[in-house]
Design an enzyme around this catalytic site. Structure first.
Site, PDB file in Angstrom:
ATOM      1  N   CYS A   1      27.133  59.590  57.413  1.00 51.25           N
ATOM      2  CA  CYS A   1      27.929  58.411  57.766  1.00 51.25           C
ATOM      3  C   CYS A   1      28.639  58.534  59.109  1.00 51.25           C
ATOM      4  O   CYS A   1      28.022  58.457  60.159  1.00 51.25           O
ATOM      5  CB  CYS A   1      28.920  58.133  56.636  1.00 51.25           C
ATOM      6  SG  CYS A   1      29.656  56.478  56.682  1.00 51.25           S
TER       7      CYS A   1
ATOM      8  N   LYS B   1      29.782  67.309  55.533  1.00 52.45           N
ATOM      9  CA  LYS B   1      30.155  66.319  56.543  1.00 52.45           C
ATOM     10  C   LYS B   1      31.221  66.876  57.495  1.00 52.45           C
ATOM     11  O   LYS B   1      32.278  67.351  57.066  1.00 52.45           O
ATOM     12  CB  LYS B   1      30.668  65.063  55.836  1.00 52.45           C
ATOM     13  CG  LYS B   1      30.955  63.863  56.728  1.00 52.45           C
ATOM     14  CD  LYS B   1      31.330  62.672  55.855  1.00 52.45           C
ATOM     15  CE  LYS B   1      31.580  61.412  56.678  1.00 52.45           C
ATOM     16  NZ  LYS B   1      31.908  60.260  55.794  1.00 52.45           N
TER      17      LYS B   1
ATOM     18  N   GLU C   1      24.737  58.296  51.190  1.00 57.52           N
ATOM     19  CA  GLU C   1      25.913  59.160  51.025  1.00 57.52           C
ATOM     20  C   GLU C   1      26.456  59.048  49.599  1.00 57.52           C
ATOM     21  O   GLU C   1      26.621  57.945  49.062  1.00 57.52           O
ATOM     22  CB  GLU C   1      26.982  58.702  52.028  1.00 57.52           C
ATOM     23  CG  GLU C   1      28.304  59.427  51.970  1.00 57.52           C
ATOM     24  CD  GLU C   1      29.301  58.848  52.971  1.00 57.52           C
ATOM     25  OE1 GLU C   1      30.279  59.546  53.290  1.00 57.52           O
ATOM     26  OE2 GLU C   1      29.096  57.695  53.438  1.00 57.52           O
TER      27      GLU C   1
END
Length: 280
Positions: free
Chosen positions: A147, A115, A46
């Protein structure tokens, strides 16, 4: 598609905060190392191009996609003949996104994933993505996550039901003394999360994490690749490096396990409807 086994590699690195050029050099070298080991899919953490704990520097370092950094990532993919997944800060007008891009071995930008689940203070800096991302490639169907997305089982299940055969997670799981000493938050837990998501969905899951220390925060590392049975095929500890494993998406190969682990067909979604939803 989904017939020939291929090597997947996860890159574990400590990005230098704000030093895009230096980070791209590490990504390039790691991609070359992975390709030399036979990998055709390389996954990088990330926000690997900038580092994670940037706060007010996010606006300074954010780039449009397409842009200079995404173009360099496309070149790295093409020069090494690999699919490359990497995290980047995306600028879209006055908004910023925690994004991952998927580049093809031909240097094509195949996907831009924003995300969907923002953790804690990320909500102060980034906008929420709005679309799940499953990309059909010559390797098979790849689902992109970043994540915190991995914490939400219903989201990973949604990717699986949308056809994803391999879930990719670009991440930077972090801890501090309080989280580690009081609650036991660790790299081993992160690996267990990967294994559980793989097992409960009957898909491969590959996670590339950061490592290193920035202030009070320590990245957990423990990048790994898990099979549909939850077995760890490759993993790292807290050191920088590259780990790789063979992924076989052939339905005939997977049928032996899936005939035993009938988790998806045994679901009863008619009973789950409305659970956890507000009555308002």
């Amino acid at each position: 598609m989904s017939g020939n086994p291929f090597r997947t590699a996860v890159v574990q690195m400590q990005p230098k905060l704000g030093d895009v050029q230096s980070n791209l050099e590490v990504i390039e070298a790691s991609s070359r190392q992975a390709a030399d080991r036979g990998a055709t899919l390389v996954i990088v953490p990330e926000l690997a191009t900038t580092g994670y704990l940037l706060d007010e520097r996010i606006a300074e370092l954010a780039e449009t996609i397409p842009g200079a950094t995404s173009a360099r990532l496309r070149d790295i993919a093409r020069e090494n003949s690999v699919y490359l997944v990497c995290g980047i800060i995306e600028r879209d007008g006055g908004r910023f996104f925690n994004t991952s891009v998927l580049c093809s071995p031909d240097g094509e930008l195949l996907a831009v994933y924003r995300k969907l689940h923002l953790f804690s203070s990320e909500k102060s800096w980034y906008s929420l993505g709005s679309e799940l991302c499953v990309v059909e490639t010559e390797l098979g169907k790849i689902g992109l996550t970043v994540c915190y997305d991995l914490i939400f089982p219903e989201y990973i299940r949604s990717l699986t039901l949308a056809g994803a055969e391999l879930i990719v997670n670009c991440t930077n799981w972090v801890t501090n003394d309080y989280q580690t000493n009081e609650w036991g938050w660790s790299g081993e837990q992160v690996q267990s999360l990967v294994r559980t998501r793989a097992l409960e969905n009957g898909v491969y899951v590959a996670m590339a994490d950061c490592t290193g220390v920035a202030g009070e925060w320590r990245s957990l590392g423990h990048s790994c690749i898990a099979s549909p049975s939850g077995r760890l095929l490759a993993c790292l500890g807290e050191e920088s490096g590259v780990a790789s494993a063979t992924v076989d998406l052939d339905p005939e190969y997977l049928s032996g396990w899936r005939s035993i682990a009938t988790y998806l067909p045994d679901r009863r979604p008619e009973l789950y409807k409305g659970i956890g939803q507000s009555s308002e």
